[in-house]
Design a protein around this motif. Structure first.
Motif, short mmCIF file in Angstrom:
data_model
loop_
_atom_site.label_atom_id
_atom_site.label_comp_id
_atom_site.label_asym_id
_atom_site.label_seq_id
_atom_site.Cartn_x
_atom_site.Cartn_y
_atom_site.Cartn_z
N PHE A 176 27.89 37.91 42.24
CA PHE A 176 29.30 38.08 42.53
C PHE A 176 29.62 39.57 42.59
CE2 PHE A 176 28.98 33.88 40.68
CZ PHE A 176 29.90 33.12 41.37
N VAL A 177 30.38 39.96 43.60
CA VAL A 177 30.77 41.37 43.75
C VAL A 177 32.27 41.47 43.59
CG1 VAL A 177 30.68 43.42 45.21
CG2 VAL A 177 28.85 41.71 45.36
N ASN A 178 32.69 42.03 42.45
CA ASN A 178 34.11 42.19 42.16
C ASN A 178 34.62 43.46 42.85
OD1 ASN A 178 36.69 42.00 40.98
ND2 ASN A 178 36.04 43.34 39.30
N ASP A 179 35.42 43.27 43.87
CA ASP A 179 35.88 44.39 44.70
C ASP A 179 37.20 44.96 44.17
OD1 ASP A 179 36.12 46.21 46.77
OD2 ASP A 179 36.94 44.75 48.17
N GLY A 180 37.16 45.45 42.93
CA GLY A 180 38.34 46.09 42.35
C GLY A 180 39.51 45.15 42.14
N SER A 181 39.24 43.93 41.71
CA SER A 181 40.31 42.94 41.51
C SER A 181 41.31 43.42 40.46
CB SER A 181 39.71 41.60 41.07
OG SER A 181 38.85 41.08 42.06
N LYS A 182 42.57 43.00 40.64
CA LYS A 182 43.64 43.38 39.72
C LYS A 182 43.99 42.27 38.74
CE LYS A 182 45.60 46.55 43.13
NZ LYS A 182 46.78 46.88 43.96
N ASP A 183 43.39 41.10 38.91
CA ASP A 183 43.64 40.00 37.99
C ASP A 183 42.49 39.91 36.98
OD1 ASP A 183 41.59 39.06 39.51
OD2 ASP A 183 42.59 37.23 40.18
N LYS A 184 42.19 38.73 36.49
CA LYS A 184 41.16 38.57 35.47
C LYS A 184 39.81 38.15 36.06
CE LYS A 184 44.49 37.39 31.85
NZ LYS A 184 44.92 36.37 30.84
N THR A 185 39.59 38.48 37.31
CA THR A 185 38.33 38.13 37.96
C THR A 185 37.13 38.65 37.19
OG1 THR A 185 39.29 37.98 40.18
CG2 THR A 185 36.92 38.48 40.04
N LEU A 186 37.18 39.90 36.76
CA LEU A 186 36.05 40.50 36.04
C LEU A 186 35.79 39.78 34.72
CD1 LEU A 186 33.86 42.61 35.83
CD2 LEU A 186 35.56 44.22 34.94
N ASP A 187 36.84 39.40 34.00
CA ASP A 187 36.67 38.67 32.74
C ASP A 187 35.99 37.32 32.98
OD1 ASP A 187 37.90 40.69 31.31
OD2 ASP A 187 39.90 39.81 31.53
N VAL A 188 36.40 36.64 34.05
CA VAL A 188 35.79 35.35 34.39
C VAL A 188 34.31 35.53 34.70
CG1 VAL A 188 35.80 33.44 36.03
CG2 VAL A 188 37.97 34.37 35.20
N LEU A 189 33.98 36.59 35.44
CA LEU A 189 32.59 36.84 35.79
C LEU A 189 31.75 37.20 34.57
CD1 LEU A 189 32.99 38.88 39.12
CD2 LEU A 189 32.36 36.48 38.84
N ARG A 190 32.32 37.93 33.64
CA ARG A 190 31.61 38.27 32.41
C ARG A 190 31.25 37.01 31.63
NH1 ARG A 190 35.85 43.02 30.89
NH2 ARG A 190 34.77 44.80 31.85
#
Length: 313
Positions: A40-54
């Motif tokens: 998954f490539v998180n393209d600077g999301s402003k929501d909790k996308t990165l937390d979900v990916l972690r």
């Protein structure tokens, strides 16, 4: 055999769990022939996308992610995913499930059945659910780009495709900063077949693509893969130079024959404004190409990674 699944994400916290759940069903149907390796490539999301990916990465060893330092755009996310992919086969998919995961099974079967086939892509045969004006202009874009470019782009083709490793390596050799993946996929060549399907609406969240962003994206595609706009500006300039020359001859003849009455100021104003607008348009076209050259000469990286779940390959 490893099958890398590249998934660009921008504000997709709601879609990621749904996508992964559907993809795990596909993994079960592959009957152990292929192991899915998610990137998954998180393209600077402003929501909790990165937390979900972690969380997803911690609970599933097959899930990995990259997170950009800011939003660099989908083209940068695709390029990053292709660079990091480790599989013998590589697929690119949208996380909103508009790319039907079940088609991946058919794509694998096609590649297995045809050793000469390098890629299996997908194309939409309908645009149900899209605003009519967007569908209209999308169709016109493909008609236009295929007329003015030497690279044929398939109408309705998605980024969703399954590629062999040698095709991915060829795409990575195209290191340009200004990227238009639909064109690059076609430009590198390789034998490709397309599976057709009807449009599917996204399962959650909102698209980040609006009419204006799609319009700018289409302009990028035209500039990146065609020099015809420059030729149009050149021929338009030549045409109006000839018209002006002919008009000058006509005015000289008329003055000598009938005198020089003062008249025609409104029409003259319209002509001057028209020619001035044409000049500005031509300068804008030339400036667009010069801007592309300028960005290429800067040698800036296409993206910057702030966080990753695994070491760089």
């Amino acid at each position: 055999m490893l099958l890398s699944v590249i998934v660009p994400c921008y504000n997709e916290e709601e879609s990621i769990p749904l996508f992964f759940k559907e993809m795990e069903k596909i993994q079960a149907k592959l009957l152990g022939r292929y192991q899915l390796d998610y990137l998954f490539v998180n393209d600077g999301s402003k929501d909790k996308t990165l937390d979900v990916l972690r969380q997803l990465s911690q609970s599933h060893s097959a899930v990995n992610y990259l997170s950009f330092s800011r939003n660099f755009g989908k083209e940068a996310a695709l390029y990053a995913g292709l660079r990091e992919a480790r599989g013998d086969l590589v697929t690119v998919m949208d996380v909103d499930l508009q790319d039907p995961p079940e088609l991946l099974l058919e794509m694998v079967q096609l590649l297995e059945a045809n050793a000469d086939l390098d890629c299996v892509g997908c194309r939409r045969t309908s645009r149900d659910g899209e605003p009519p004006i967007r569908s209209f202009f999308a169709k016109q874009f493909y008609n236009l780009i295929n007329r003015i470019s030497n690279v044929e782009m398939v109408d309705g083709a998605r980024d969703f495709r399954l590629m062999r490793r040698h095709m991915v390596d060829a795409i990575l050799e195209v290191t340009e900063y200004n990227r238009f993946s639909k064109g690059i996929f076609s430009w590198v060549g390789f034998k490709t077949e397309y599976l057709e399907y009807k449009n599917i609406e996204r399962v959650a969240g909102e698209t980040s693509w609006n009419f204006w962003s799609l319009f700018k994206y289409s302009v990028e595609g035209i500039v990146n893969f065609s020099e015809v706009p420059l030729s149009i500006a050149t021929f338009a300039g030549l045409f109006f130079c000839l018209v002006a020359f002919a008009g000058g001859i006509l005015i000289i003849f008329k003055t000598l024959a009938f005198g020089d009455p003062v008249a025609g100021w409104p029409s003259m104003t319209v002509i001057v404004l028209f020619l001035g607008g044409l000049q500005l348009l031509s300068l804008g076209i030339i400036g667009k190409y010069l801007g592309k050259v300028f960005m290429e000469t800067k040698k800036r990286p296409v993206y910057l990674v702030k966080e990753r779940s695994r070491a760089q390959k």
